[in-house]
Design an enzyme around this catalytic site. Structure first.
Site, PDB file in Angstrom:
ATOM      1  N   TYR A 158     -85.104 -17.875 -37.637  1.00  0.00           N
ATOM      2  CA  TYR A 158     -85.975 -16.746 -37.942  1.00  0.00           C
ATOM      3  C   TYR A 158     -87.425 -17.063 -37.599  1.00  0.00           C
ATOM      4  CZ  TYR A 158     -87.064 -19.281 -42.296  1.00  0.00           C
ATOM      5  OH  TYR A 158     -87.458 -20.220 -43.212  1.00  0.00           O
ATOM      6  N   PHE A 160     -88.451 -18.789 -35.049  1.00  0.00           N
ATOM      7  CA  PHE A 160     -88.592 -18.561 -33.610  1.00  0.00           C
ATOM      8  C   PHE A 160     -88.704 -17.068 -33.311  1.00  0.00           C
ATOM      9  CE2 PHE A 160     -86.325 -17.309 -29.725  1.00  0.00           C
ATOM     10  CZ  PHE A 160     -87.191 -17.832 -28.774  1.00  0.00           C
ATOM     11  N   LEU A 291     -75.628 -17.616 -23.024  1.00  0.00           N
ATOM     12  CA  LEU A 291     -76.335 -18.708 -23.695  1.00  0.00           C
ATOM     13  C   LEU A 291     -75.288 -19.627 -24.308  1.00  0.00           C
ATOM     14  CD1 LEU A 291     -78.712 -20.211 -24.946  1.00  0.00           C
ATOM     15  CD2 LEU A 291     -78.768 -18.495 -26.757  1.00  0.00           C
ATOM     16  N   GLY A 299     -77.584 -29.117 -33.068  1.00  0.00           N
ATOM     17  CA  GLY A 299     -78.671 -29.435 -33.990  1.00  0.00           C
ATOM     18  C   GLY A 299     -79.966 -29.805 -33.288  1.00  0.00           C
ATOM     19  N   VAL A 569     -70.816  -7.364 -19.697  1.00  0.00           N
ATOM     20  CA  VAL A 569     -69.656  -8.238 -19.497  1.00  0.00           C
ATOM     21  C   VAL A 569     -69.798  -9.468 -20.374  1.00  0.00           C
ATOM     22  CG1 VAL A 569     -68.382  -9.588 -17.807  1.00  0.00           C
ATOM     23  CG2 VAL A 569     -69.422  -7.406 -17.148  1.00  0.00           C
TER      24      VAL A 569
END
Length: 569
Positions: A158, A160, A291, A299, A569
């Site tokens: 959050y 970021f 991603l 981590g 997609v």
């Protein structure tokens, strides 16, 4: 289009547990609200006055009854219910009312939040982490949340997202003027990559025209991109589907970004250029996808730097907006759609654990229920050919204008996304069909694409062939005056044939979202609700909410159809 987890048909028992968890959360809030003597909004949306002690008890009983009714329902989902409950509740009473177990459940659902709490508390002790949790804002808790333990991916914290040009949860939901959130210039964008500051990691640009590098991306995605909560299924993005999705017209090599440790590819993110229409405005944007971070590196907080780096590379081209989707709650979805599944080979889906057998039914009945005819029924139905592309492009362009959030395809893009080219791909990815009338006019088309899932450690089956509903259009939508009944019938006829064709091509399941006009045919064609959601996000663009095709109870909404016409997609 797939979420960051494998969506499956809803198990009624799990839906009931989710509803009970929501009811438990709301009950936990009730005592604090009663003790404060303040007004509390009832389940029916009206303010209930806090009166005498006897009135409080009566209201409490009424609340419990409503919660009991909710817990018996199989229509809500954990993600929608919990986030809605938290967002609408008074923050202090909501957080103070949570039990340690409930707090732990929230932390378990949100890996990015867990990392932030450990850092904030300066300790790994449970008590310190719990206290750090209670000091957070509601929107901080929601960011990164995913239902039922799914999506254990770090999509950045959050902290970021609070620094990024995206709408925040604490902004008032009033109607506002739509447009960019931040105006920038290319000359202000750094030439050099975002510093990694993590030895031995380094940035690389992946050349997907090189077979070896394509295989590296394929391997990383297979092992670390998507997996269902029980680790029973895993998406298998083949070279063919990666070429199709990542090398569309105008694609840029620099937008295929990787991180290596030595020679090993351990993280990846990609984007392709696309024009995005948000209501009456067309934006030169990008579609960000894939991603993926190696499980052992989750981590290391690589998600924020990957997002920053792909943003930098896109900005260097003078493009400032992007569209992306995910099953995780981030600030702030412009729309949310629900997944639906239609069994084509129910017996196989049951054997691998994908489709549950309802408690009041038997496998033989389910097989009969989902049986399909051998032949299609629409006259003039055939495969899409090159000669049809101009007509299909025009039809799709007109059809998409009926929705609020869509791509804007040119003729070349229509060809790429809809026409199967045997000489370009090792396997067929896209399946498109048109309807040609007696005069030679193309009146309808529909399409679906292949995404296979590996079945993990099963003695009989090793894969599931899933068809995903892609784009479609029909001239029936343009009759004057508009005839919703006629459109419903035509779409049901077309989609019934789509199911038959998918079955003919050995697909096991047909998946679709609640977007476009899908609510008109999903239930009628025996699609069942899935446990997956897909949230749509716009980067650096503020847009008013767009309906996702489901109502507040997460059920198909035929009266208020979806405004989303963008299939990713």
């Amino acid at each position: 289009m797939p979420p960051t987890e494998e969506s499956k048909p809803v198990d009624p028992a799990q839906e009931k547990q989710a509803a009970e968890a929501l009811a438990s959360l709301k009950e936990a809030q009730q005592p604090a609200a009663d003790e404060s003597g303040s007004e509390d909004e009832g389940a029916d949306g009206t303010a209930q006055e806090a009166g005498s002690g006897s009135t409080k008890k009566k209201n409490k009983k009424k609340s419990k009854k409503k919660n009991k009714d909710k817990s018996a329902s199989t229509e809500s989902s954990a993600e929608v219910g919990l986030t809605e409950a938290l967002a609408q509740a008074d923050p202090k009473s909501a957080l103070s009312g949570l039990t340690p177990k409930q707090i732990q459940e929230f932390i378990d659902l949100n890996p990015a939040l867990a990392n932030e709490l450990l850092a904030a508390s300066g300790s790994s002790g449970t008590t310190d982490v719990m206290e750090a949790f209670k000091k957070l804002k509601i929107q901080d808790i929601i960011t990164g949340l995913a239902s039922s333990g799914k999506n254990r991916k770090d999509m950045a914290s959050y902290k970021f997202w609070a620094t990024q040009p995206v709408p925040q949860f604490d902004e008032k939901p009033a109607i506002f003027e739509e447009g960019p959130l931040k105006i920038q210039k290319v000359e202000d964008i750094p030439d050099e990559p975002i510093p990694l500051n993590l030895a031995p990691f380094r940035w690389v640009t992946m050349d997907l025209t090189d077979e070896k590098q394509m295989q590296e991306v394929e391997k990383l995605l297979y092992g670390h991109f998507v997996e269902d909560d029980e680790a029973m299924f895993r998406f298998k993005y083949s070279t063919s589907i990666l070429k199709w999705s990542l090398m569309s017209p105008g694609w840029r090599k620099e937008w295929h970004v990787g991180i290596r440790s030595g020679d090993t590819l351990c993280a990846f993110i990609a984007a392709v250029p696309t024009e995005i229409r948000v209501r009456d405005k067309v934006i030169q944007g990008s579609e960000v996808n894939f991603l993926c971070i190696h499980k052992k590196l989750r981590g290391k907080r690589l998600a924020p730097v990957l997002i920053k780096e792909i943003t930098r590379r896109i900005n260097r081209e003078g493009i400032w907006q992007a569209i992306y989707t995910g099953g995780i709650v981030l600030p702030r979805p412009v729309s949310t759609c629900r997944y639906y599944h239609r069994a084509l080979n129910w017996q196989k889906l049951y054997e691998v654990g994908f489709s549950p057998c309802p408690s009041n039914s038997k496998p033989a009945f389910q097989v009969r229920k989902y049986a399909l005819p051998e032949q299609t029924s629409t006259k003039g139905l055939r495969e899409l050919q090159v000669k049809d592309l101009d007509a299909v492009h025009s039809l799709l362009e007109r059809y998409l204008k009926r929705f609020d959030l869509t791509p804007v395809f040119n003729r070349e893009e229509t060809e790429h996304w809809l026409l199967h080219k045997k000489d370009s791909y090792a396997e067929q990815v896209i399946y498109s069909y048109v309807v040609e009338d007696a005069s030679g006019k193309i009146t309808d088309f529909f399409s679906f694409y292949l995404l296979e899932s590996t079945v993990i450690r099963h003695p009989k089956h090793n894969s599931i062939r899933a068809a995903y509903m892609f784009y479609y259009a029909t001239e029936t939508a343009f009759t004057e005056p508009f005839d919703k009944g006629a459109l419903t019938k035509r779409l049901n006829d077309l989609m019934a044939d789509a199911l038959i064709l998918a079955k003919r091509h050995n697909f096991d399941v047909f998946n679709a979202l609640s977007l476009m006009d899908n609510a008109l045919f999903l239930e009628k064609q025996k699609f069942g609700p899935g446990d997956g959601q897909l949230h749509y996000y716009l980067f650096n663009y503020k847009a008013n909410p767009i309906h996702g095709g489901v109502d507040k109870k997460n059920r198909l909404d035929e009266d208020n159809l979806s405004g989303v016409g963008f299939v990713m997609v």
